[in-house]
Motif scaffolding. Structure first.
Motif, PDB file in Angstrom:
ATOM      1  N   VAL A  85      42.744  25.395  29.617  1.00 35.76           N
ATOM      2  CA  VAL A  85      43.588  25.956  30.673  1.00 35.76           C
ATOM      3  C   VAL A  85      43.153  27.386  30.987  1.00 35.76           C
ATOM      4  CG1 VAL A  85      45.924  26.738  31.198  1.00 35.76           C
ATOM      5  CG2 VAL A  85      45.554  24.468  30.223  1.00 35.76           C
ATOM      6  N   GLN A  86      42.859  28.171  29.976  1.00 39.63           N
ATOM      7  CA  GLN A  86      42.399  29.548  30.189  1.00 39.63           C
ATOM      8  C   GLN A  86      41.087  29.569  30.972  1.00 39.63           C
ATOM      9  OE1 GLN A  86      45.180  31.553  29.603  1.00 39.63           O
ATOM     10  NE2 GLN A  86      43.591  32.946  28.992  1.00 39.63           N
ATOM     11  N   PHE A  87      40.185  28.658  30.646  1.00 46.93           N
ATOM     12  CA  PHE A  87      38.894  28.588  31.336  1.00 46.93           C
ATOM     13  C   PHE A  87      39.088  28.222  32.808  1.00 46.93           C
ATOM     14  CE2 PHE A  87      35.017  26.249  32.565  1.00 46.93           C
ATOM     15  CZ  PHE A  87      34.113  27.291  32.439  1.00 46.93           C
ATOM     16  N   LEU A  88      39.958  27.254  33.065  1.00 51.90           N
ATOM     17  CA  LEU A  88      40.209  26.862  34.454  1.00 51.90           C
ATOM     18  C   LEU A  88      40.861  27.996  35.244  1.00 51.90           C
ATOM     19  CD1 LEU A  88      41.394  23.190  33.977  1.00 51.90           C
ATOM     20  CD2 LEU A  88      39.220  23.988  34.903  1.00 51.90           C
ATOM     21  N   LEU A  89      41.783  28.711  34.635  1.00 53.37           N
ATOM     22  CA  LEU A  89      42.405  29.845  35.314  1.00 53.37           C
ATOM     23  C   LEU A  89      41.398  30.969  35.560  1.00 53.37           C
ATOM     24  CD1 LEU A  89      45.885  29.994  33.562  1.00 53.37           C
ATOM     25  CD2 LEU A  89      45.345  29.218  35.874  1.00 53.37           C
ATOM     26  N   LEU A  90      40.482  31.164  34.631  1.00 51.65           N
ATOM     27  CA  LEU A  90      39.432  32.165  34.823  1.00 51.65           C
ATOM     28  C   LEU A  90      38.548  31.794  36.006  1.00 51.65           C
ATOM     29  CD1 LEU A  90      37.796  34.648  33.798  1.00 51.65           C
ATOM     30  CD2 LEU A  90      36.464  33.024  32.460  1.00 51.65           C
ATOM     31  N   LEU A  91      38.156  30.532  36.093  1.00 49.69           N
ATOM     32  CA  LEU A  91      37.342  30.092  37.222  1.00 49.69           C
ATOM     33  C   LEU A  91      38.085  30.249  38.546  1.00 49.69           C
ATOM     34  CD1 LEU A  91      35.587  26.874  35.882  1.00 49.69           C
ATOM     35  CD2 LEU A  91      34.586  29.118  36.290  1.00 49.69           C
ATOM     36  N   LEU A  92      39.358  29.904  38.551  1.00 53.42           N
ATOM     37  CA  LEU A  92      40.159  30.052  39.764  1.00 53.42           C
ATOM     38  C   LEU A  92      40.254  31.522  40.190  1.00 53.42           C
ATOM     39  CD1 LEU A  92      42.075  28.798  41.887  1.00 53.42           C
ATOM     40  CD2 LEU A  92      43.916  29.235  40.271  1.00 53.42           C
ATOM     41  N   ALA A  93      40.466  32.401  39.236  1.00 54.14           N
ATOM     42  CA  ALA A  93      40.549  33.829  39.551  1.00 54.14           C
ATOM     43  C   ALA A  93      39.224  34.355  40.092  1.00 54.14           C
ATOM     44  CB  ALA A  93      40.962  34.611  38.306  1.00 54.14           C
ATOM     45  N   GLN A  94      38.121  33.916  39.509  1.00 48.00           N
ATOM     46  CA  GLN A  94      36.816  34.374  39.986  1.00 48.00           C
ATOM     47  C   GLN A  94      36.550  33.890  41.409  1.00 48.00           C
ATOM     48  OE1 GLN A  94      34.635  36.468  38.517  1.00 48.00           O
ATOM     49  NE2 GLN A  94      36.205  36.754  36.982  1.00 48.00           N
ATOM     50  N   VAL A  95      36.922  32.652  41.702  1.00 47.11           N
ATOM     51  CA  VAL A  95      36.730  32.121  43.053  1.00 47.11           C
ATOM     52  C   VAL A  95      37.592  32.890  44.043  1.00 47.11           C
ATOM     53  CG1 VAL A  95      37.139  30.098  44.508  1.00 47.11           C
ATOM     54  CG2 VAL A  95      35.976  29.844  42.321  1.00 47.11           C
ATOM     55  N   LEU A  96      38.833  33.183  43.677  1.00 47.02           N
ATOM     56  CA  LEU A  96      39.701  33.930  44.582  1.00 47.02           C
ATOM     57  C   LEU A  96      39.207  35.355  44.808  1.00 47.02           C
ATOM     58  CD1 LEU A  96      43.249  32.771  43.475  1.00 47.02           C
ATOM     59  CD2 LEU A  96      42.051  32.204  45.584  1.00 47.02           C
ATOM     60  N   LEU A  97      38.652  35.977  43.781  1.00 46.43           N
ATOM     61  CA  LEU A  97      38.149  37.343  43.945  1.00 46.43           C
ATOM     62  C   LEU A  97      36.885  37.394  44.796  1.00 46.43           C
ATOM     63  CD1 LEU A  97      38.768  38.884  40.428  1.00 46.43           C
ATOM     64  CD2 LEU A  97      39.861  39.498  42.571  1.00 46.43           C
ATOM     65  N   MET A  98      36.199  36.285  44.947  1.00 37.82           N
ATOM     66  CA  MET A  98      34.997  36.259  45.779  1.00 37.82           C
ATOM     67  C   MET A  98      35.324  36.058  47.258  1.00 37.82           C
ATOM     68  SD  MET A  98      32.360  34.154  43.377  1.00 37.82           S
ATOM     69  CE  MET A  98      31.053  34.234  44.575  1.00 37.82           C
ATOM     70  N   GLN A  99      36.564  35.703  47.580  1.00 39.52           N
ATOM     71  CA  GLN A  99      36.972  35.518  48.964  1.00 39.52           C
ATOM     72  C   GLN A  99      37.302  36.884  49.573  1.00 39.52           C
ATOM     73  OE1 GLN A  99      36.756  32.487  50.331  1.00 39.52           O
ATOM     74  NE2 GLN A  99      36.089  31.783  48.324  1.00 39.52           N
ATOM     75  N   PRO A 100      36.591  37.293  50.616  1.00 47.06           N
ATOM     76  CA  PRO A 100      36.803  38.638  51.182  1.00 47.06           C
ATOM     77  C   PRO A 100      38.211  38.874  51.733  1.00 47.06           C
ATOM     78  CG  PRO A 100      34.843  37.609  52.131  1.00 47.06           C
ATOM     79  CD  PRO A 100      35.511  36.584  51.281  1.00 47.06           C
ATOM     80  N   ARG A 101      38.871  37.847  52.235  1.00 48.09           N
ATOM     81  CA  ARG A 101      40.200  38.037  52.814  1.00 48.09           C
ATOM     82  C   ARG A 101      41.283  38.137  51.749  1.00 48.09           C
ATOM     83  NH1 ARG A 101      41.192  33.427  56.843  1.00 48.09           N
ATOM     84  NH2 ARG A 101      43.181  34.516  56.997  1.00 48.09           N
ATOM     85  N   ILE A 102      41.039  37.584  50.574  1.00 53.46           N
ATOM     86  CA  ILE A 102      42.053  37.543  49.524  1.00 53.46           C
ATOM     87  C   ILE A 102      41.841  38.643  48.484  1.00 53.46           C
ATOM     88  CG2 ILE A 102      43.029  36.097  47.694  1.00 53.46           C
ATOM     89  CD1 ILE A 102      42.254  33.684  49.358  1.00 53.46           C
ATOM     90  N   ALA A 103      40.620  39.062  48.264  1.00 53.33           N
ATOM     91  CA  ALA A 103      40.290  40.006  47.193  1.00 53.33           C
ATOM     92  C   ALA A 103      41.075  41.321  47.244  1.00 53.33           C
ATOM     93  CB  ALA A 103      38.785  40.275  47.182  1.00 53.33           C
ATOM     94  N   PRO A 104      41.288  41.941  48.397  1.00 58.53           N
ATOM     95  CA  PRO A 104      42.049  43.210  48.388  1.00 58.53           C
ATOM     96  C   PRO A 104      43.476  43.075  47.866  1.00 58.53           C
ATOM     97  CG  PRO A 104      40.883  42.981  50.453  1.00 58.53           C
ATOM     98  CD  PRO A 104      40.723  41.687  49.723  1.00 58.53           C
ATOM     99  N   TYR A 105      44.058  41.909  47.986  1.00 59.05           N
ATOM    100  CA  TYR A 105      45.414  41.709  47.488  1.00 59.05           C
ATOM    101  C   TYR A 105      45.455  41.491  45.987  1.00 59.05           C
ATOM    102  CZ  TYR A 105      46.457  41.113  52.410  1.00 59.05           C
ATOM    103  OH  TYR A 105      46.579  41.311  53.747  1.00 59.05           O
ATOM    104  N   LEU A 106      44.345  41.075  45.408  1.00 61.73           N
ATOM    105  CA  LEU A 106      44.309  40.767  43.985  1.00 61.73           C
ATOM    106  C   LEU A 106      43.691  41.869  43.143  1.00 61.73           C
ATOM    107  CD1 LEU A 106      43.145  37.057  44.181  1.00 61.73           C
ATOM    108  CD2 LEU A 106      45.449  37.920  43.891  1.00 61.73           C
TER     109      LEU A 106
END
Length: 57
Positions: free
Chosen positions: A14-35
């Motif tokens: 579960v930790q690994f999957l959440l880490l992957l999800l967070a990394q994918v979200l941080l790579m999105q330019p529209r979402i990254a400033p909020y995170l």
């Protein structure tokens, strides 16, 4: 002991999957400033230019 091992393995997955999800979200330019709080530390959101002091020429 097997119950504890299974619980730890599930927890790691579960930790690994959440880490992957967070990394994918941080790579999105529209979402990254909020995170990410880095833009606040760098002063990018202020919108004003400040004078800088050059040292060590």
């Amino acid at each position: 002991m097997k119950r504890v091992e299974h619980f730890i393995i599930k927890l790691v997955l579960v930790q690994f999957l959440l880490l992957l999800l967070a990394q994918v979200l941080l790579m999105q330019p529209r979402i990254a400033p909020y995170l990410s709080k880095v833009v606040y530390y760098e002063g990018v959101t202020k919108g004003e230019v400040t004078k800088s002091l050059e040292t060590g020429k």
